[in-house]
Enzyme design. Sequence first.
Site, mmCIF file in Angstrom:
data_model
loop_
_atom_site.group_PDB
_atom_site.id
_atom_site.type_symbol
_atom_site.label_atom_id
_atom_site.label_comp_id
_atom_site.label_asym_id
_atom_site.label_seq_id
_atom_site.Cartn_x
_atom_site.Cartn_y
_atom_site.Cartn_z
ATOM 1 N N GLY A 1 -13.130 -59.301 -33.017
ATOM 2 C CA GLY A 1 -13.776 -59.532 -34.297
ATOM 3 C C GLY A 1 -15.276 -59.662 -34.065
ATOM 4 O O GLY A 1 -16.056 -58.950 -34.692
ATOM 5 N N SER B 1 -28.214 -67.947 -5.492
ATOM 6 C CA SER B 1 -28.619 -69.165 -6.211
ATOM 7 C C SER B 1 -27.420 -69.942 -6.734
ATOM 8 O O SER B 1 -27.433 -71.169 -6.768
ATOM 9 C CB SER B 1 -29.519 -68.798 -7.395
ATOM 10 O OG SER B 1 -30.703 -68.182 -6.955
ATOM 11 N N GLU C 1 -24.969 -61.582 -18.107
ATOM 12 C CA GLU C 1 -24.238 -62.841 -18.275
ATOM 13 C C GLU C 1 -23.133 -62.709 -19.318
ATOM 14 O O GLU C 1 -22.033 -63.236 -19.153
ATOM 15 C CB GLU C 1 -25.201 -63.965 -18.690
ATOM 16 C CG GLU C 1 -26.339 -64.231 -17.713
ATOM 17 C CD GLU C 1 -27.482 -63.226 -17.835
ATOM 18 O OE1 GLU C 1 -27.528 -62.455 -18.820
ATOM 19 O OE2 GLU C 1 -28.351 -63.217 -16.927
ATOM 20 N N HIS D 1 -36.211 -71.617 -18.125
ATOM 21 C CA HIS D 1 -35.087 -71.668 -17.201
ATOM 22 C C HIS D 1 -34.441 -73.052 -17.136
ATOM 23 O O HIS D 1 -33.429 -73.228 -16.462
ATOM 24 C CB HIS D 1 -35.552 -71.239 -15.804
ATOM 25 C CG HIS D 1 -35.737 -69.755 -15.685
ATOM 26 N ND1 HIS D 1 -36.558 -69.054 -16.536
ATOM 27 C CD2 HIS D 1 -35.177 -68.832 -14.853
ATOM 28 C CE1 HIS D 1 -36.514 -67.761 -16.208
ATOM 29 N NE2 HIS D 1 -35.678 -67.613 -15.210
#
Lengths: 663, 663
Positions: free
Chosen positions: B118, B382, B409, B471
């Site tokens: 959706g 990281s 991401e 960040h």
Amino acid sequence: MTEPLDHHRMANAIRALAMDAVQKANSGHPGMPMGMADVATVLFTRFMKYDVAEPRWADRDRFILSAGHGSMLLYSVLHLLGSEELPIEQLKAFRQLDSKTPGHPENFLTKGVETTTGPLGQGLAMSVGFALAERMLAAEFGEEIVDHYTYVIAGDGCLMEGVSHEAIDLAGHLRLAKLIVLFDDNGITIDGHTDLSTSVDQVARFQASGWHAERVDGLDPEAVAAAIERARASDRPSMIACKTVIGYGAPTKADSHSAHGSPLGDQEIAGARERLGWAYPPFEIPDDVYAAWRAPQARSVAARQAWQERLAALPAEKRAEFERRMSGALPEGLDAAVVAAKQALAEAKPKVATRKASENALEVLTKVVPELAGGSADLTPSNNTKTKAQKDVVPGDYSGRYIRYGIREFGMSAAMNGITQHGGLIPYGGTFMTFTDYARPAIRLSALMHNRVIYVMTHDSIGLGEDGPTHQPVEHLAALRAMPNLLVMRPADSVETLECWQIALESPHRPSILALSRQNLPAVRTEHVAENLSARGAYVLAGPAEAEVTLFATGSEIEIAIAAKALVEAEGYSARVVSVPSFELFFEQDEAYRASILEGSKVRVAIEAAVGFGWERLIGEDGVFIGMKSFGASAPAEALYKHFGITAEAAADAALTRLKANR
Amino acid sequence: MTEPLDHHRMANAIRALAMDAVQKANSGHPGMPMGMADVATVLFTRFMKYDVAEPRWADRDRFILSAGHGSMLLYSVLHLLGSEELPIEQLKAFRQLDSKTPGHPENFLTKGVETTTGPLGQGLAMSVGFALAERMLAAEFGEEIVDHYTYVIAGDGCLMEGVSHEAIDLAGHLRLAKLIVLFDDNGITIDGHTDLSTSVDQVARFQASGWHAERVDGLDPEAVAAAIERARASDRPSMIACKTVIGYGAPTKADSHSAHGSPLGDQEIAGARERLGWAYPPFEIPDDVYAAWRAPQARSVAARQAWQERLAALPAEKRAEFERRMSGALPEGLDAAVVAAKQALAEAKPKVATRKASENALEVLTKVVPELAGGSADLTPSNNTKTKAQKDVVPGDYSGRYIRYGIREFGMSAAMNGITQHGGLIPYGGTFMTFTDYARPAIRLSALMHNRVIYVMTHDSIGLGEDGPTHQPVEHLAALRAMPNLLVMRPADSVETLECWQIALESPHRPSILALSRQNLPAVRTEHVAENLSARGAYVLAGPAEAEVTLFATGSEIEIAIAAKALVEAEGYSARVVSVPSFELFFEQDEAYRASILEGSKVRVAIEAAVGFGWERLIGEDGVFIGMKSFGASAPAEALYKHFGITAEAAADAALTRLKANR
């Protein structure tokens, strides 16, 4: 034209400053500035129309460092050009508290930084807004006043992020020919070589979206210059893939991810100095290099002076309007128009959805505030964002004031940030409230950058009904209220909606979210008050100031609170309804006012068709919250309110149980 | 092979059901099912390996309706195939409370629905996870056990959304050849024609990302079938742009946005019935049409039976492992391994960042839980997400257990949802905590779909230092805690980190966020306790059960709370530190336990390097919150903690001021 020999010394100055500043800070990203030093040198000394002494000159070319981690490239360039903002001391204070040289560029901190970048892809996506604002203002004020380029440096990360697709597709569609993207095609990401995770042919990809795109050797200044010339001549937005070497000059770390995000180390820096033929101590730039960087400024100064003459030659009214618009000041007459419209609404008492009330508000406001530039992420008929008079912005004709952003919530929001940063327009854009999630990274930058962007977020609860939980926001109000410097407003009827619009417009340094209902709501502000009551954040809508029960509610749940008040009163208790259009505005009120709203009642109840997270701030640990505890469901709205127990009966019962227990 | 005449009657059955159900519900999207009915008929009756009686058979082909608003297409198909879950009564109850036919498909509600769609683009992005899981399991268990296609129907919206780029680039790179996307190329969006907002050449775009892509007439069943054959033969993922007509058959609304998202109306439906030659009353499907839909099921039943024989022929251990993996049950020995590792940590007392502690936990856990499939959005060094033994998944060799998701991401998170929905693997993936914003739409679907996806979110506060406010998460903990069915955990040291990992693994029906520090933290759980204390959500870490001051803290601020405790004690008062690894887990404890943590102290102080929104739930309106009120800044971490007043001194001073005032 600068000679090649000079060019290399000029570019090496960037490399040296980047290495040195990162080393001194013991933190930062030397690789990108070292790789893109040639491109930046060519761009800034041969092309950019940019007078470093007047960094806010309206018709300057805009430069967006989308690969924001390479901030030392931008700081170095501004310093070399002679920016008063960035003397060498500032470069030595890179990444330190209170410096003008933070880790990623922050426009609100450093003059000459056009926009805040670092979250990848967003610089590119904002640049679409810059380039679009430029064309829209050119259409309005003429190309003798607005006619500049928007240049972008973007990296692999920017082009891997999804938002890049939204930006590229939109810019290609709108034929934003003065947008020129320089892609730092260095083949390296944090994890290693780009072939770990991508195989896309970027040139072909941009071409598929209607861009002029080509590849050049990014270390060859003449090739770069020729490519920029071709880009400027194109009638399409342009992407130049500049093949570069990350950390260029570093003897062992160049062309490797070890040059990306940490200091090179003294030995590597010494080696780089040797390879580059750069014999100067850290932070020392020889005078001839400074001079070579600054000489071409004459071209920009002349351009600015010529522009100022053209501006001065404009009719006084047009000139004043342009200056007002670029200053961000609102026109006269807004408040009067709002008060008049409120009075009419208090009399007419329309029962409409607040999304419709917002459309009605826009019919009033767009007449007074011509800089309003609307749009929607392809939900125009649902978001009610378009007024009758608004004409579409279309490829080649940018005189309209309505932007068809497409199904691109993030791209739209980033573009609105770009439009705001450019200046001259106030953007608003719509989507469904649940899709604030898609736009959230850009909403955050709106807030961080202090941008007046107005988000028109309709279908703001389970009240949207049948579309179901994917489309029903439940946690979004809380998630947005948690964000610093963001105004979240959820008006209850037409009057509050207009008030919230006014507040949004009159908030030059923060973005606003308008959370609006899909479903019709009764008028509750039926007595005219000239004061903008919503600006209090929370206020007594009905009932005595001192009451045994306070029912807090927002938006569509005000109706329920009013019904609950009647139920409580029927049992012989006093009750009042507090409308809470905005948490943020309420907590900015003075303590006495806050106490008058929060204190005094035996029982505090809050009603909101959303999760209760954060409501304890108003109702305490012992308050009653009537709302959602889970995701929603697909059913007609009425059935859902009943199913989830968000009813006047539930609110009244809870209040009465508490009152009786305390008797 | 079905004859063309039959085909059209079969396809028209979808059209009729879609029109009728939307009309009866007075809500929904008839246009897409009507346009794509031919494609769906061809796909499901000629190609799909799908036994409707065994909708969870492990090696079935997966079908993802990325254009989820066209849910009636999926419900119609499942009904026509004979799904017990979806008799005609369910189609009549479309979009009603408690039906199996919600507005958008919900996998947790309806058997046969592979995933919840959706929110546009995400079905496509999840399909990459499905297709990747298929290849990874095939590499592990052999193609005689795992060998199926993943088919997707996607619309213009899906392909405009940015996440589509992340998905396409990743799938093309990984050469997921068994992924086949059928693009409903109808040229219509909600606002009108697609030429309002896009000009991209989708075929060229997919080709630029390494896909096999072509155009076909989506209303010509033989052309569609031939294209699917070619797609199956390709060694690349495939996109077939099917030229269709939205609302095909509707006399006045076809090929228009008015067919998209609302009922056609009785008259239009009658006209469509006439045009389509479909003379049956609403919801009535003639027997020969049912028979034509169901006959091809024999092929799938035979395939399933043959597969079951192959499974039965596997060595017992391998078969048991496959069945365990697909069931989602964890292997034996997890708790013992965790307890042993905790004991070692309590003794070793490592001072490490919790991101490093997480890496250490993974070294333990991946040995016991082989279905863990790691990855990072290009922040491997990281996020510390890769163990020593983990091998990369690479194009053509899917035997590794580490996925290079690239700078994506959202795409990563959606792919993890797809991997989870596929079954057989438990995905975890890393990025910076601040970029949960980029991933948020997929995190929400993880929570809504009850998916065990583990988000490894490092750099979880201003403690990351110099990278600055873009960040530094400050509102993210609150924004995530607001989301239903999501576990947010912020451990304080190596022991808590391991405990939180265990909790995440042992939570089969919800996703987890691990918020982890960049900076080193002292060991605070230095006495071994076998019990998983973090599972309490909040517990007394130090100090007496009854204390005048309770200092709540999480993660990196536990260290500050412990120092504040000493300062309070030095003034002669008693104090305790409560570690709060998870709000959600704490509020799931019984009332007596909650009271033991929340009540009894004169002063409650909370310390968290984030905004306080929601903390009132633990410290009340009158508690003291030591944390952030704004975005962060770029500077070394220590300087920032001091600058923002998040110090032991500030916490102790606030507590002492309150205590002295109350004396």
